[in-house]
Scaffold this motif. Sequence first.
Motif: not given
Length: 211
Positions: A45-52, A55-59, A120-129
């Motif tokens: 997310g940080n590398l791609n300068q994505m807003k996420y 806390e929700l990504l962590y949980i 899907k939403e950013t957090e959803v897609a990032l966790m899949n990554f």
Amino acid sequence: MNLIADIKIPDSKLAVEAAELVREHTNDLLWNHSNRVFLFAAMKGNLNQMKYDAELLYISSLFHDLGLTPAYRSKDKRFEVDGANAARDFLRSRGVPEESVRLVWDAVALHTTIGIVEYKETEVALMNFGVGYDVVGKNFNAISTDARQKVVQAFPRNHFKQKILDEFLEGFKHKPETTYGTINADICEMLLPGYKRPNFCHHVLHSIWDE
């Protein structure tokens, strides 16, 4: 250990309580994996300068494999859904807004649904990554060697490749029918004695329809 490879581990009351719950019910293999998933996801997310929402990504990352554990595995649901339901119950019990609850539920429930979850939403897609990165090394060069080593030093793999398939199987060997149509059927086919993978074409051709 709150800052790892420039990624801050969320330390809000909600995040700490989530971590305590998950740590209580997971072994070192799943605990370290779940934390690596968050760190790799956040790096992406940080590398791609994505807003996420970190806390929700962590949980989401912490809960994504909780459905494999004895305390949370059901008799008849996909393990991903068991973990998603556990996350939903946890968040609702603490008054988290329903929109955030739904986001976390989707992230956990869909994390193995390749071909859909990444849109899907950013957090959803990032966790899949993060999951794909840690489990199969997908997009391995997207993260630097130095950053990767710092994550593994903090949360060691300890022969993760050799252990994780058995860990997966333990979570759903009592309900292999729930793996139909998912990548988890591969695990049953490889490791579960006597398992025969259902075939969708067979279901179509032998349906109850009289024709």
